[in-house]
Design an enzyme around this catalytic site. Structure first.
Site, mmCIF file in Angstrom:
data_model
loop_
_atom_site.group_PDB
_atom_site.id
_atom_site.type_symbol
_atom_site.label_atom_id
_atom_site.label_comp_id
_atom_site.label_asym_id
_atom_site.label_seq_id
_atom_site.Cartn_x
_atom_site.Cartn_y
_atom_site.Cartn_z
ATOM 1 N N HIS A 57 21.129 -29.262 21.653
ATOM 2 C CA HIS A 57 21.494 -30.614 22.083
ATOM 3 C C HIS A 57 22.673 -31.126 21.260
ATOM 4 C CE1 HIS A 57 17.927 -31.107 24.657
ATOM 5 N NE2 HIS A 57 17.321 -30.391 23.728
ATOM 6 N N HIS A 58 23.681 -30.293 21.123
ATOM 7 C CA HIS A 58 24.876 -30.693 20.389
ATOM 8 C C HIS A 58 26.039 -29.765 20.742
ATOM 9 C CE1 HIS A 58 23.211 -27.584 17.650
ATOM 10 N NE2 HIS A 58 24.486 -27.316 17.420
ATOM 11 N N ALA A 59 27.207 -30.141 20.257
ATOM 12 C CA ALA A 59 28.413 -29.312 20.349
ATOM 13 C C ALA A 59 29.058 -29.308 18.970
ATOM 14 C CB ALA A 59 29.382 -29.883 21.382
#
Length: 140
Positions: free
Chosen positions: A48-50
């Site tokens: 749930h991130h970049a």
């Protein structure tokens, strides 16, 4: 979106298999950090991130899971279930790992050391960062 996979040559005999991953030979960057996820409970998702700069290769060395990649324009859902196959995750790519089977071990080879400022945890901020318009598909 172009998904790049790396196939690592297994070497083995009656005793079992071995896969070697060599720095800048097997993958397209210098490995500065290695970590792995295990004992992920059913129904849990990770990621749930970049990342702004970090690049990764993910290898499911045991069990299986799914990897959702999103570049802000397209999404691709990939099954990771082969210990000799890695999926390249470029920077500026939203990622979610989910649907872990019992006993899954997900190995991550990273191009950079851990740097909290490199992470983008808010999906709307990610879309803005990559210059993409919000799309109707909600984050998983």
């Amino acid at each position: 979106m172009k998904i790049e996979k790396f196939f690592f040559e297994p070497h083995g005999d009656y005793r079992g298999q071995l896969v070697a991953i060599e720095n800048e030979k097997s993958i397209p960057f210098d490995i500065k950090r290695v970590y792995y996820m295990y004992d992920t409970k059913g129904g849990i998702s990770r990621g749930h991130h970049a990342h702004r700069n970090l690049k990764q290769v993910l290898v499911c060395v045991a069990g299986s899971c799914r990897l959702l990649l999103d570049d802000g324009k397209e999404r691709e859902d990939i099954v990771l279930n082969r210990p000799f196959e890695g999926v390249y995750v470029d920077n500026c790519m939203w990622r979610i790992m989910y649907d872990f089977t019992p006993g899954t071990v997900l190995l991550v080879l990273a191009s950079e050391l851990y740097e909290p400022e490199d992470y983008i945890y808010d999906y709307a901020e990610f879309l803005k960062y990559v210059g993409a318009e919000p799309h109707p598909e909600a984050e998983v």
